[in-house]
Design an enzyme around this catalytic site. Structure first.
Site, short mmCIF file in Angstrom:
data_model
loop_
_atom_site.label_atom_id
_atom_site.label_comp_id
_atom_site.label_asym_id
_atom_site.label_seq_id
_atom_site.Cartn_x
_atom_site.Cartn_y
_atom_site.Cartn_z
N ASP A 1 0.84 -1.21 0.00
CA ASP A 1 0.00 0.00 0.00
C ASP A 1 0.87 1.26 0.00
OD1 ASP A 1 0.89 -0.19 2.59
OD2 ASP A 1 -1.11 -0.06 3.51
N ASP B 1 -1.05 -6.18 -0.25
CA ASP B 1 -1.47 -5.53 0.99
C ASP B 1 -2.98 -5.34 1.01
OD1 ASP B 1 0.50 -5.04 2.87
OD2 ASP B 1 1.19 -3.20 1.90
N LYS C 1 -1.29 -9.44 2.89
CA LYS C 1 -0.59 -8.97 4.09
C LYS C 1 -1.48 -7.98 4.82
CE LYS C 1 3.10 -5.93 3.94
NZ LYS C 1 2.62 -4.79 4.74
N GLU D 1 8.88 -3.98 10.86
CA GLU D 1 9.32 -2.70 10.30
C GLU D 1 9.87 -1.80 11.39
OE1 GLU D 1 6.60 -0.88 7.54
OE2 GLU D 1 7.78 0.98 7.43
O1 KIV Z 1 3.55 -1.17 1.71
C1 KIV Z 1 4.74 -1.47 1.81
O2 KIV Z 1 5.58 -1.15 0.96
C2 KIV Z 1 5.16 -2.25 2.97
C3 KIV Z 1 6.62 -2.50 3.14
C4 KIV Z 1 7.26 -1.30 3.69
C5 KIV Z 1 6.89 -3.70 3.96
O3 KIV Z 1 4.36 -2.65 3.74
#
Ligand code: KIV
Length: 273
Positions: free
Chosen positions: A52, A91, A121, A190
């Site tokens: 995201d 995501d 995710k 993170e």
């Molecule tokens: O959205 C994203 O790019 C992420 C990464 C930073 C793991 O969640």
């Protein structure tokens, strides 16, 4: 510098578990479009995350909150079309799973059916356990995400390192264990202290992939636009830039403009007679 030669077998959640077991580090990057995903996949990346973070780097928003489920599906479709080998994780965007496990399952089913992605995710631990359970019950692999969770930026108030205090570190360890117990296939950590991330990677049997979480975890992820130097202002300590594409692309564009203005482009070989 040695260049990694990937084998051509498709990466699955089982591949990643086996990699952790034999102590082979996992390489993960973000992708949001066909052309970039094709390059990264051919280079041998293990996991492509349709993050995201597209909200920031593709759409120019300040946070990840505005991106919609439809927009995530559009990005994921483009990435899936390009990929032969990598596992594609998508995501779940803000507002598509929090506090409502039925909505979480509906959002996931849309992602899986409409994009062809391989897993989803989501951010959070105990607070999102009902959503995690329900998605897993539909047979969809789930990757967790703890530590700095950009969808909660207005709760955190800043993008600084998380879990430096004992209470937050203890909750993070409990949440990590819970996500593994529920059946997540991997976990992102993170921006947390490296010793804490290493401890979590030791406790869990599933792969733990870090961004700003040190080298003691099972793999690394970066936002591709940061790694290639397309973004310029974002310069956290954990970021290693492999190119300075912003300047290189700007320079190429300036040369293109100059060639047009000077009538050097197109030349005789670059036109039809
Ligand atoms: O959205 C994203 O790019 C992420 C990464 C930073 C793991 O969640």
């Amino acid at each position: 510098m040695s260049v990694h030669q990937p084998n051509s077998k498709k990466v699955t959640t089982h591949t990643l578990l086996a990699m952790k077991q034999r102590n082979e580090k996992i390489a993960m990057l973000t992708a949001y479009d066909f052309s970039m995903a094709k390059i990264l996949d051919e280079a041998g990346i293990d996991i492509l995350l349709v993050g995201d973070s597209a909200s920031n780097v593709m759409a120019g928003h300040e946070t990840t909150l505005p991106i919609t489920l439809d927009q995530m599906i559009y990005h994921a479709q483009s990435v899936v079309r390009a990929v032969n080998r990598a596992l594609v994780v998508v995501d779940l965007p803000f507002g598509s799973y929090q506090g409502n496990s039925k909505l979480a399952l509906e959002s996931t089913i849309r992602i899986m059916k409409e994009s062809g992605g391989h897993a989803v995710k989501l951010e959070g631990g105990a607070e999102v356990q009902e959503s995690v359970k329900r998605i897993l019950s539909a047979g969809v692999p789930v990757m967790g995400h703890l530590g700095l969770m950009p969808q909660s930026i207005y709760k955190f108030g800043t993008y600084t390192v998380r879990a430096k205090e004992e209470a937050e570190a203890a909750k993070l360890i409990e949440d990590a264990k819970l996500l593994e117990e529920l059946g997540c296939f991997a976990l992102i950590l993170e921006k947390i202290p490296a010793p804490l991330a290493q401890e979590v990677a030791k406790i869990l049997t599933i792969p733990v992939i870090g961004i700003g979480a040190g080298g003691g975890v099972d793999g690394q992820v970066l936002v591709t636009h940061d790694m290639l130097g397309i973004t310029k202002e974002f310069q956290p300590r954990f970021l290693r830039r492999y190119l300075n594409l912003f300047d290189e692309m700007k320079n190429a564009t300036q040369r293109y403009i100059a060639d047009i203005k000077s009538q050097d482009f197109p030349n005789n070989n670059e036109q039809y007679q």
